[in-house]
Design an enzyme around this catalytic site. Structure first.
Site, PDB file in Angstrom:
ATOM      1  N   ARG A  58      38.974  28.886  30.894  1.00  0.00           N
ATOM      2  CA  ARG A  58      38.707  28.553  29.502  1.00  0.00           C
ATOM      3  C   ARG A  58      39.723  29.144  28.526  1.00  0.00           C
ATOM      4  O   ARG A  58      40.223  28.455  27.642  1.00  0.00           O
ATOM      5  CB  ARG A  58      37.307  29.060  29.089  1.00  0.00           C
ATOM      6  N   THR A  59      39.997  30.427  28.682  1.00  0.00           N
ATOM      7  CA  THR A  59      40.825  31.083  27.656  1.00  0.00           C
ATOM      8  C   THR A  59      42.225  30.475  27.635  1.00  0.00           C
ATOM      9  O   THR A  59      42.738  30.104  26.578  1.00  0.00           O
ATOM     10  CB  THR A  59      40.874  32.608  27.900  1.00  0.00           C
ATOM     11  N   LYS A  87      58.973  40.672  40.931  1.00  0.00           N
ATOM     12  CA  LYS A  87      60.157  41.443  41.371  1.00  0.00           C
ATOM     13  C   LYS A  87      60.134  42.853  40.807  1.00  0.00           C
ATOM     14  O   LYS A  87      61.111  43.577  40.884  1.00  0.00           O
ATOM     15  CB  LYS A  87      61.438  40.752  40.893  1.00  0.00           C
ATOM     16  N   ARG A 108      47.092  37.833  28.842  1.00  0.00           N
ATOM     17  CA  ARG A 108      45.950  38.417  29.569  1.00  0.00           C
ATOM     18  C   ARG A 108      46.507  39.311  30.669  1.00  0.00           C
ATOM     19  O   ARG A 108      47.418  38.909  31.391  1.00  0.00           O
ATOM     20  CB  ARG A 108      45.070  37.331  30.183  1.00  0.00           C
ATOM     21  N   HIS A 136      38.570  41.694  24.190  1.00  0.00           N
ATOM     22  CA  HIS A 136      38.752  40.247  24.313  1.00  0.00           C
ATOM     23  C   HIS A 136      38.407  39.658  22.938  1.00  0.00           C
ATOM     24  O   HIS A 136      37.395  38.983  22.771  1.00  0.00           O
ATOM     25  CB  HIS A 136      37.834  39.714  25.412  1.00  0.00           C
TER      26      HIS A 136
HETATM   27  C1  NCD Z   1      35.433  36.492  30.345  1.00  0.00           C
HETATM   28  C2  NCD Z   1      36.624  37.378  30.604  1.00  0.00           C
HETATM   29  O1  NCD Z   1      37.642  36.927  31.142  1.00  0.00           O
HETATM   30  O2  NCD Z   1      36.508  38.538  30.226  1.00  0.00           O
HETATM   31  N1  NCD Z   1      35.729  35.135  30.498  1.00  0.00           N
HETATM   32  C3  NCD Z   1      36.233  34.444  29.426  1.00  0.00           C
HETATM   33  O3  NCD Z   1      37.273  34.754  28.903  1.00  0.00           O
HETATM   34  N2  NCD Z   1      35.478  33.448  28.965  1.00  0.00           N
HETATM   35  C4  NCD Z   1      34.184  36.897  31.004  1.00  0.00           C
HETATM   36  C5  NCD Z   1      34.179  37.162  32.481  1.00  0.00           C
HETATM   37  O4  NCD Z   1      35.181  37.026  33.179  1.00  0.00           O
HETATM   38  O5  NCD Z   1      33.082  37.510  32.963  1.00  0.00           O
END
Ligand code: NCD
Length: 309
Positions: A58-59, A87, A108, A136
């Site tokens: 999703r993100t 590397k 991320r 997040h």
């Molecule tokens: C979350 C995350 O990556 O922290 N997912 C997301 O971004 N929707 C929640 C999770 O992984 O449980």
């Protein structure tokens, strides 16, 4: 006057209430573009780089779709094995390189603090798309936006957070965002997975009503929002501890019989077994609407940090 142009978005705790409301207001204005009803070239000629060192559906896709819907372009390293990180290149060197090719970065990373380190290495805006168990912020903003849309007024709501509040970065960010708006919080966890002490301490110092319990059946009775999270399997230091806690909480229709009418069920997804599939058709099950809200929120953030909204 709120101005986020050129700013990094690293932690939800550093966003002021005015900034937060400005972001959700901007998202509201972009709804028709997000749904594809209207076209936009607001970010034409701009490039977003998505750099994801941890799994994501999703993100990453919503960041990329947001940029494309606004007429911008996207470059992406999704599989870190295909980049020079494999590397042994440092994160700082990688983002300095990516800076030469893009106008904004969404990152991320599995390490807490990585987003701040990366942001300190570049001059273009960097948005934290999750740093380990840390923060997040974009998820927290879309969660707030979802609560606004589902309930109208946030003030006075009882918000119950359920699950792995120790390792879950979505809840770490969410409490900072929603606690600006007059809510009561209840944290429901197995004792081993409680919200970090530092976070509850900050909330209490700010006068936010916070209660902690492991009794879900009682907590559900006065919940306006139930925000469920999965066990963060990948962040357990001890595998046996994960196995012990697996399946220790679950939301199903029989639990929801005890809930108030109008309760909203949220989850950042992915879910494992903590919400039974039978709940999906429950009126208050908002988790797939929540997914869709990622688009206008991330569109707003991209446009704002690029100085175009
Ligand atoms: C979350 C995350 O990556 O922290 N997912 C997301 O971004 N929707 C929640 C999770 O992984 O449980």
């Amino acid at each position: 006057m709120v101005d986020l142009a050129g700013k990094d978005i690293i932690s939800a705790a550093e966003l002021s209430p005015d900034e937060i409301l400005h972001i959700t207001e901007t998202a509201r204005r972009l709804e028709k573009v997000a749904s594809g009803e209207e076209k936009s070239d607001l970010l034409a000629g701009r490039v977003l780089a998505t750099l994801f060192y941890e799994p994501s559906t999703r993100t990453r896709l919503s960041f990329e779709s947001s940029m494309l819907r606004l007429g911008g372009q996207v470059i992406s390293v999704a599989e870190i094995h295909t980049s020079s990180a494999a590397k042994g290149e440092s994160l700082a060197d990688t983002v300095r390189t990516v800076e030469a090719y893009s106008d904004v970065i969404a990152l991320r990373h599995p390490k807490e603090g990585a987003a701040q380190l990366a942001a300190d290495s570049v001059r273009i805006p960097l948005i934290n798309a999750g740093d380990g168990a840390g923060h997040h912020p974009t998820q927290a903003l879309l969660d707030l936006y979802t609560i606004q849309k589902e309930h109208g007024n946030i003030e006075g709501l009882n918000i119950v957070l359920l699950g792995d509040l120790k390792h879950g970065r979505t809840v770490h960010s969410l409490v900072h965002v929603i606690s600006n708006f007059g809510v009561s919080l209840k944290f429901v966890t197995p004792p081993a997975l409680a919200m970090p002490l530092e976070t509850t301490w900050i909330l209490k110092m700010r006068g936010v009503p916070v209660e902690e319990t492991s009794d879900l059946e009682t907590a559900i009775r006065d919940a306006d929002v139930l925000y469920v999270t999965r066990l963060q399997e990948e962040r357990f230091a001890d595998r046996a501890e994960y196995e012990r806690l697996k399946g220790s909480y679950r939301v199903d229709l029989s639990l929801l019989e005890r809930a108030k009418a109008g309760v909203t069920i949220m989850h950042p997804l992915p879910r494992t077994d903590e919400i039974a599939p039978e709940v999906d058709n429950y009126e208050g099950a908002a988790y797939f609407r929540q997914v869709a809200n990622g688009l206008p929120i991330r569109m707003a953030l991209l446009a704002l940090v690029l100085g175009e909204a």
